[in-house]
Write a protein that holds these residues in place. Structure first.
Motif, PDB file in Angstrom:
ATOM      1  N   ALA A   1      14.820  -6.125   4.644  1.00 41.35           N
ATOM      2  CA  ALA A   1      15.336  -5.968   6.013  1.00 41.35           C
ATOM      3  C   ALA A   1      15.716  -4.503   6.181  1.00 41.35           C
ATOM      4  O   ALA A   1      14.901  -3.610   5.924  1.00 41.35           O
ATOM      5  CB  ALA A   1      16.502  -6.925   6.226  1.00 41.35           C
TER       6      ALA A   1
ATOM      7  N   GLY B   1       7.086  -1.273  -0.764  1.00 38.35           N
ATOM      8  CA  GLY B   1       6.194  -2.332  -1.237  1.00 38.35           C
ATOM      9  C   GLY B   1       5.410  -1.883  -2.458  1.00 38.35           C
ATOM     10  O   GLY B   1       5.279  -2.629  -3.440  1.00 38.35           O
TER      11      GLY B   1
ATOM     12  N   VAL C   1      -0.004  -9.141   8.484  1.00 40.27           N
ATOM     13  CA  VAL C   1       1.015 -10.202   8.442  1.00 40.27           C
ATOM     14  C   VAL C   1       1.291 -10.818   9.814  1.00 40.27           C
ATOM     15  O   VAL C   1       1.975 -11.835   9.908  1.00 40.27           O
ATOM     16  CB  VAL C   1       2.344  -9.715   7.804  1.00 40.27           C
ATOM     17  CG1 VAL C   1       2.141  -9.337   6.344  1.00 40.27           C
ATOM     18  CG2 VAL C   1       2.963  -8.576   8.605  1.00 40.27           C
TER      19      VAL C   1
ATOM     20  N   MET D   1       7.431   6.151   5.831  1.00 40.00           N
ATOM     21  CA  MET D   1       8.108   5.742   7.066  1.00 40.00           C
ATOM     22  C   MET D   1       9.267   6.686   7.387  1.00 40.00           C
ATOM     23  O   MET D   1       9.402   7.155   8.517  1.00 40.00           O
ATOM     24  CB  MET D   1       8.623   4.295   6.942  1.00 40.00           C
ATOM     25  CG  MET D   1       9.380   3.833   8.173  1.00 40.00           C
ATOM     26  SD  MET D   1      10.072   2.157   8.042  1.00 40.00           S
ATOM     27  CE  MET D   1       8.616   1.145   8.186  1.00 40.00           C
TER      28      MET D   1
ATOM     29  N   LYS E   1      15.203  -6.563  12.558  1.00 42.59           N
ATOM     30  CA  LYS E   1      15.791  -6.671  11.219  1.00 42.59           C
ATOM     31  C   LYS E   1      16.994  -7.615  11.224  1.00 42.59           C
ATOM     32  O   LYS E   1      17.242  -8.297  10.222  1.00 42.59           O
ATOM     33  CB  LYS E   1      16.150  -5.283  10.690  1.00 42.59           C
ATOM     34  CG  LYS E   1      14.920  -4.388  10.468  1.00 42.59           C
ATOM     35  CD  LYS E   1      13.969  -4.971   9.416  1.00 42.59           C
ATOM     36  CE  LYS E   1      12.852  -4.016   9.032  1.00 42.59           C
ATOM     37  NZ  LYS E   1      11.982  -4.550   7.981  1.00 42.59           N
TER      38      LYS E   1
ATOM     39  N   GLY F   1       0.806  -1.223   0.000  1.00 42.53           N
ATOM     40  CA  GLY F   1       0.000   0.000   0.000  1.00 42.53           C
ATOM     41  C   GLY F   1       0.833   1.263   0.000  1.00 42.53           C
ATOM     42  O   GLY F   1       0.306   2.353  -0.238  1.00 42.53           O
TER      43      GLY F   1
HETATM   44  N1  LIG Z   1      11.922   3.852   4.550  1.00 44.22           N
HETATM   45  C1  LIG Z   1      13.092   3.539   5.055  1.00 44.22           C
HETATM   46  O1  LIG Z   1      13.929   4.429   5.302  1.00 44.22           O
HETATM   47  C2  LIG Z   1      13.446   2.094   5.295  1.00 44.22           C
HETATM   48  C3  LIG Z   1      14.792   1.785   5.545  1.00 44.22           C
HETATM   49  C4  LIG Z   1      15.154   0.463   5.756  1.00 44.22           C
HETATM   50  C5  LIG Z   1      14.205  -0.515   5.735  1.00 44.22           C
HETATM   51  N2  LIG Z   1      12.913  -0.196   5.511  1.00 44.22           N
HETATM   52  C6  LIG Z   1      11.948  -1.295   5.535  1.00 44.22           C
HETATM   53  O2  LIG Z   1      11.259  -1.335   4.303  1.00 44.22           O
HETATM   54  C7  LIG Z   1       9.944  -1.862   4.503  1.00 44.22           C
HETATM   55  C8  LIG Z   1       8.939  -0.923   3.864  1.00 44.22           C
HETATM   56  O3  LIG Z   1       9.042   0.345   4.507  1.00 44.22           O
HETATM   57  P1  LIG Z   1       8.476   1.692   3.859  1.00 44.22           P
HETATM   58  O4  LIG Z   1       9.502   2.722   4.081  1.00 44.22           O
HETATM   59  O5  LIG Z   1       7.951   1.418   2.527  1.00 44.22           O
HETATM   60  O6  LIG Z   1       7.294   1.980   4.903  1.00 44.22           O
HETATM   61  P2  LIG Z   1       5.802   2.540   4.700  1.00 44.22           P
HETATM   62  O7  LIG Z   1       5.348   2.902   6.067  1.00 44.22           O
HETATM   63  O8  LIG Z   1       5.787   3.568   3.629  1.00 44.22           O
HETATM   64  O9  LIG Z   1       5.011   1.247   4.173  1.00 44.22           O
HETATM   65  C9  LIG Z   1       4.850   0.123   4.987  1.00 44.22           C
HETATM   66  C10 LIG Z   1       3.557  -0.581   4.595  1.00 44.22           C
HETATM   67  O10 LIG Z   1       3.454  -1.761   5.423  1.00 44.22           O
HETATM   68  C11 LIG Z   1       2.102  -1.873   5.833  1.00 44.22           C
HETATM   69  N3  LIG Z   1       2.024  -2.647   7.081  1.00 44.22           N
HETATM   70  C12 LIG Z   1       2.473  -2.268   8.299  1.00 44.22           C
HETATM   71  N4  LIG Z   1       2.168  -3.218   9.209  1.00 44.22           N
HETATM   72  C13 LIG Z   1       1.520  -4.196   8.541  1.00 44.22           C
HETATM   73  C14 LIG Z   1       0.944  -5.439   8.932  1.00 44.22           C
HETATM   74  N5  LIG Z   1       0.967  -5.842  10.225  1.00 44.22           N
HETATM   75  N6  LIG Z   1       0.371  -6.217   7.994  1.00 44.22           N
HETATM   76  C15 LIG Z   1       0.322  -5.815   6.703  1.00 44.22           C
HETATM   77  N7  LIG Z   1       0.827  -4.631   6.284  1.00 44.22           N
HETATM   78  C16 LIG Z   1       1.424  -3.843   7.189  1.00 44.22           C
HETATM   79  C17 LIG Z   1       1.624  -0.443   6.013  1.00 44.22           C
HETATM   80  O11 LIG Z   1       0.203  -0.350   5.985  1.00 44.22           O
HETATM   81  C18 LIG Z   1       2.306   0.262   4.847  1.00 44.22           C
HETATM   82  O12 LIG Z   1       1.480   0.259   3.694  1.00 44.22           O
HETATM   83  C19 LIG Z   1       9.775  -2.020   6.010  1.00 44.22           C
HETATM   84  O13 LIG Z   1       9.988  -3.357   6.361  1.00 44.22           O
HETATM   85  C20 LIG Z   1      10.871  -1.136   6.571  1.00 44.22           C
HETATM   86  O14 LIG Z   1      11.293  -1.578   7.846  1.00 44.22           O
HETATM   87  C21 LIG Z   1      12.508   1.090   5.278  1.00 44.22           C
END
Ligand SMILES: NC(=O)c1ccc[n+]([C@@H]2O[C@H](COP(=O)([O-])OP(=O)(O)OC[C@H]3O[C@@H](n4cnc5c(N)ncnc54)[C@H](O)[C@@H]3O)[C@@H](O)[C@H]2O)c1
Length: 252
Positions: free
Chosen positions: A142, A18, A63, A193, A160, A14
């Protein structure tokens, strides 16, 4: 990096990484099941994917719930007959607190979503791929905080590190059946995020990543391209790998 005719499953579709991954996979020719707990975000992501000429469907799923994850995998298989690749991006950032200020509720929430959630996804996805006897590819998103410690949230970093343990263990256990499992470790990525983290620190995104060797954050599309490569035939000999895509953050 064609995924023509493949069926893909993307959690956290969403928003952010992702969503960009779902879009990249669809543009590479895959049919994509977009999975998230946020129904309205999913609707927007699917509309954008279709507008770009992609094909797919959505499934609301938390999840943390094993039954819901298994039902989501079954939904993809029901519509397409098989599951070929998956990217597990659903996650939460926790809170910017030092260890002594973290409480059990925060620890449990972060572990439940970031670690148990990936465990549920791997089990359902690998189980399906084994039943098809045709292999498959899975990528776990991760973090650089899975490779080094975090000054911001120890629970997040621990979750992570755990995802990397799941990735490497699953790669060892299922490589013989041609299921490849890899991880991508981003540092800052310009998503909602990162915006939440940066604004809770009283900063703005413009300066994000200034201290990284490349002087900036990654884009979600850049992380998606790594996940796409790992699921493609070009990465057919790659499993158990941890791909840093962090603008050089962990190079030091
Ligand atoms: N953005 C960053 O700087 C960054 C850095 C390193 C790692 N990550 C990792 O990348 C991944 C994606 O992060 P992002 O930045 O796109 O975040 P985001 O907040 O933009 O998107 C995360 C999505 O996960 C969904 N989500 C959260 N909990 C959930 C659950 N229990 N079941 C189903 N869906 C769920 C949310 O609704 C959201 O749509 C995460 O695992 C995050 O830890 C992000």
């Amino acid at each position: 990096m064609s995924l023509h005719g493949k069926t893909a499953f993307v959690t956290g579709a969403g928003s952010g990484i992702g969503q960009a991954t779902a879009m990249a996979f669809a543009q590479a020719g895959a049919w994509v099941l977009l999975v998230d707990r946020d129904e309205s975000a999913l609707a927007g992501a699917l509309a954008a994917l279709r507008q770009g000429g992609g094909q797919g469907a959505t499934m609301v799923c938390d999840v943390r719930q094993g039954d819901a994850v298994r039902a989501a995998v079954a939904c993809a298989v029901q519509q397409r007959g098989a599951l070929d690749c998956a990217v597990n991006a659903a996650g939460v950032e926790g809170a910017s607190k030092t260890l002594l200020d973290e409480d059990e509720a925060l620890f449990e929430q972060v572990m439940d979503i970031n670690l148990r959630g990936v465990w549920h996804c791997l089990r359902a996805q690998i189980g399906q791929m084994l039943s098809q006897r045709a292999g498959g590819a899975i990528v776990n998103i991760a973090s650089a905080a899975g490779l080094v410690g975090s000054r911001r949230c120890a629970a997040y970093s621990a979750s992570k590190h755990g995802v990397l343990g799941l990735t490497r263990s699953a790669a060892l256990q299922y490589g013989g059946q041609r299921v490849r499992i890899n991880a991508v470790c981003p540092a800052g990525v310009s998503t909602d995020m990162a915006r939440r983290i940066v604004s809770s620190a009283g900063q703005d995104m413009a300066g994000g990543g200034r201290n990284y060797p490349l002087g900036r954050y990654s884009t979600p599309q850049e992380i998606a391209s790594g996940a796409l490569w790992l699921c493609s035939e070009g990465a057919a000999s790659t499993t158990g790998a941890v791909l840093s895509m962090d603008c050089g953050f962990t190079a030091a």
